[in-house]
Design an enzyme around this catalytic site. Structure first.
Site, PDB file in Angstrom:
ATOM      1  N   ARG A   1     -38.076  37.454 -51.876  1.00  9.16           N
ATOM      2  CA  ARG A   1     -38.890  36.274 -51.568  1.00  9.16           C
ATOM      3  C   ARG A   1     -39.063  36.196 -50.060  1.00  9.16           C
ATOM      4  NH1 ARG A   1     -40.438  36.396 -55.926  1.00  9.16           N
ATOM      5  NH2 ARG A   1     -40.386  34.820 -57.580  1.00  9.16           N
TER       6      ARG A   1
ATOM      7  N   GLU B   1     -47.065  33.638 -47.796  1.00 10.44           N
ATOM      8  CA  GLU B   1     -47.964  34.470 -48.605  1.00 10.44           C
ATOM      9  C   GLU B   1     -48.927  33.671 -49.468  1.00 10.44           C
ATOM     10  OE1 GLU B   1     -44.983  36.640 -50.997  1.00 10.44           O
ATOM     11  OE2 GLU B   1     -45.831  35.664 -52.751  1.00 10.44           O
TER      12      GLU B   1
HETATM   13  P1  NAD Z   1     -30.977  38.188 -60.694  1.00 14.10           P
HETATM   14  O1  NAD Z   1     -30.848  36.733 -60.935  1.00 14.10           O
HETATM   15  O2  NAD Z   1     -30.727  39.141 -61.798  1.00 14.10           O
HETATM   16  O3  NAD Z   1     -30.035  38.617 -59.470  1.00 14.10           O
HETATM   17  C1  NAD Z   1     -29.939  37.913 -58.283  1.00 14.10           C
HETATM   18  C2  NAD Z   1     -28.569  38.205 -57.688  1.00 14.10           C
HETATM   19  O4  NAD Z   1     -28.537  37.622 -56.381  1.00 14.10           O
HETATM   20  C3  NAD Z   1     -27.415  37.578 -58.475  1.00 14.10           C
HETATM   21  O5  NAD Z   1     -26.436  38.570 -58.755  1.00 14.10           O
HETATM   22  C4  NAD Z   1     -26.866  36.504 -57.551  1.00 14.10           C
HETATM   23  O6  NAD Z   1     -25.467  36.326 -57.668  1.00 14.10           O
HETATM   24  C5  NAD Z   1     -27.241  37.081 -56.201  1.00 14.10           C
HETATM   25  N1  NAD Z   1     -27.283  36.107 -55.111  1.00 14.10           N
HETATM   26  C6  NAD Z   1     -27.581  34.788 -55.153  1.00 14.10           C
HETATM   27  N2  NAD Z   1     -27.534  34.266 -53.927  1.00 14.10           N
HETATM   28  C7  NAD Z   1     -27.180  35.272 -53.087  1.00 14.10           C
HETATM   29  C8  NAD Z   1     -26.967  35.371 -51.695  1.00 14.10           C
HETATM   30  N3  NAD Z   1     -27.107  34.306 -50.895  1.00 14.10           N
HETATM   31  N4  NAD Z   1     -26.623  36.569 -51.178  1.00 14.10           N
HETATM   32  C9  NAD Z   1     -26.478  37.658 -51.969  1.00 14.10           C
HETATM   33  N5  NAD Z   1     -26.672  37.626 -53.298  1.00 14.10           N
HETATM   34  C10 NAD Z   1     -27.026  36.452 -53.842  1.00 14.10           C
HETATM   35  O7  NAD Z   1     -32.450  38.378 -60.100  1.00 14.10           O
HETATM   36  P2  NAD Z   1     -33.330  39.708 -60.117  1.00 14.10           P
HETATM   37  O8  NAD Z   1     -34.070  39.793 -61.401  1.00 14.10           O
HETATM   38  O9  NAD Z   1     -32.516  40.862 -59.683  1.00 14.10           O
HETATM   39  O10 NAD Z   1     -34.395  39.347 -59.004  1.00 14.10           O
HETATM   40  C11 NAD Z   1     -34.032  39.229 -57.646  1.00 14.10           C
HETATM   41  C12 NAD Z   1     -35.158  38.557 -56.907  1.00 14.10           C
HETATM   42  O11 NAD Z   1     -36.297  39.427 -56.870  1.00 14.10           O
HETATM   43  C13 NAD Z   1     -35.702  37.302 -57.611  1.00 14.10           C
HETATM   44  O12 NAD Z   1     -34.982  36.168 -57.230  1.00 14.10           O
HETATM   45  C14 NAD Z   1     -37.106  37.230 -57.138  1.00 14.10           C
HETATM   46  O13 NAD Z   1     -37.151  36.389 -56.003  1.00 14.10           O
HETATM   47  C15 NAD Z   1     -37.455  38.647 -56.715  1.00 14.10           C
HETATM   48  N6  NAD Z   1     -38.531  39.258 -57.507  1.00 14.10           N
HETATM   49  C16 NAD Z   1     -39.591  39.775 -56.842  1.00 14.10           C
HETATM   50  C17 NAD Z   1     -40.605  40.384 -57.544  1.00 14.10           C
HETATM   51  C18 NAD Z   1     -41.785  41.015 -56.843  1.00 14.10           C
HETATM   52  O14 NAD Z   1     -42.794  41.333 -57.496  1.00 14.10           O
HETATM   53  N7  NAD Z   1     -41.731  41.240 -55.542  1.00 14.10           N
HETATM   54  C19 NAD Z   1     -40.558  40.426 -58.944  1.00 14.10           C
HETATM   55  C20 NAD Z   1     -39.438  39.899 -59.586  1.00 14.10           C
HETATM   56  C21 NAD Z   1     -38.425  39.306 -58.861  1.00 14.10           C
END
Ligand code: NAD
Length: 328
Positions: free
Chosen positions: A233, A262
């Site tokens: 994000r 964005e």
């Molecule tokens: P997820 O919920 O499976 O994993 C997120 C992880 O981040 C969790 O293990 C959580 O404990 C950890 N976390 C929370 N706060 C944290 C911090 N301050 N520091 C370090 N780790 C922390 O999510 P995911 O499916 O792996 O997705 C991750 C992120 O990717 C989503 O939150 C979303 O913002 C982003 N995303 C982007 C796209 C894209 O097209 N660019 C698509 C899907 C998701």
């Protein structure tokens, strides 16, 4: 259920129409993004379906509630654009698609790393212009390099796994460690990750606590010349601090698929417009910066899963009044 889908593009209509053959909801495809101004377009829909850059603010939710909307179905994983407290007060349920293809996003992060490192973005144009010189295209072996993954959920886990396959040393930071990540990676403190990583890839959600996680102070803790990748994000990065880091060469490479402002830019064709965001325009002047417009999720598999899970979430709420993908 009647569902108003905001901010839709032709590909949304295609994948949702195909998936809906199994669900039979009444789908109303709307091009405008959801905001206070456009909420009225939901008409008599019971559910509203939104994506990452729709504004699901308290005021927008109030307008939707007055029209009888009972459900917001996010066709994405993140929900940082939703006022959850107001939704709760209004009795509007929020559902999301927690994982649609973590491989799509992880693979895009890898594509950005490889492109930046081997300067494919520059080589592509050089060769087309008959310039076969190699000056300026020097890369490094990924094998043996140290990569820091911030957030080892669905996407971070796979990204770490792929990079481990390249022969990288994989470090990670996550407040909720995942035991099986230790099969190929090592959890360390955030400061240690900053100090040791040649490449840092962000995979945590955006929250109020970690907004501008990458800022002037954290950048000073990184290895000079570090490669920074953000497919998570935009708000995780203080863009102005990163520009200062690029100018001082503390940051050696930057790839963004997401950007903190964005919503004014991405998903639209602005090729005939004047882009007024000077910070974004400055980023585009660096040879060692690549930006893609929030396309990491954009694969056939992901769009199919997004449509199926969203429509199944709506059916689940309609039939049982709850859902396994409810945002609490
Ligand atoms: P997820 O919920 O499976 O994993 C997120 C992880 O981040 C969790 O293990 C959580 O404990 C950890 N976390 C929370 N706060 C944290 C911090 N301050 N520091 C370090 N780790 C922390 O999510 P995911 O499916 O792996 O997705 C991750 C992120 O990717 C989503 O939150 C979303 O913002 C982003 N995303 C982007 C796209 C894209 O097209 N660019 C698509 C899907 C998701």
């Amino acid at each position: 259920m009647k569902v108003a889908l905001f901010g839709t593009k032709p590909y949304d209509e295609q994948f949702f129409t195909e998936a809906n053959e199994n669900y039979n909801h009444e789908l109303l495809f709307l091009e405008p993004h959801l905001s206070e101004k456009t909420a009225i377009l939901a008409q008599d829909a019971t559910a509203v379906c939104v994506f990452v850059n729709d504004e699901v603010s308290g005021d927008t939710l109030k307008i939707l509630a007055e029209q009888g909307v009972k459900l917001i179905a996010l066709r994405c994983a993140g929900y940082n654009n939703v006022d959850l407290e107001t939704a709760k007060e209004l009795g509007i349920k929020i559902v999301r698609v927690p994982a649609y293809s973590p491989h799509a996003v992880a693979e895009h992060a890898i594509a950005l790393i490889l492109t930046l490192n081997r300067k494919i973005h520059r080589a592509f144009y050089r060769v087309r212009e008959g310039n076969f010189a190699l000056n300026g295209l020097l890369g490094f072996d990924l094998y043996g390099r140290t990569v820091g993954i911030i957030g080892t959920g669905n996407i971070g886990y796979i990204t770490g796994q792929i990079l481990s396959g390249f022969g990288c040393k994989v470090l990670a930071y996550d407040p909720y460690p995942n035991e099986s990540f230790s099969n190929f990676g090592e959890y360390v403190s955030l400061d240690e990750l900053y100090a040791r990583s040649d490449i840092i890839s962000l995979h945590c959600p955006l929250t109020e606590e970690n907004r501008h996680l990458i800022n002037e102070t954290s950048i000073t803790k990184m290895k000079p010349g570090v490669m920074l990748i953000n497919t998570s994000r935009g708000g995780l990065i203080d863009t102005k601090a990163v520009i200062t880091g690029l100018k001082s060469k503390t940051i050696g490479y930057l790839a963004l698929d997401v950007y903190e402002k964005e919503s004014d830019l991405f998903f639209e064709d602005l090729s005939n417009e004047v882009i007024e965001d000077d910070v974004f325009q400055r980023l585009l002047t660096f040879p060692n910066v690549i930006i893609t417009g929030h396309q990491a999720f954009f694969t056939e598999e992901a769009l199919t899963n997004i449509a199926n899970t969203t429509l199944s979430n709506i059916t689940e709420i309609e039939t049982t009044n709850t859902c396994k993908n409810l945002v609490q």
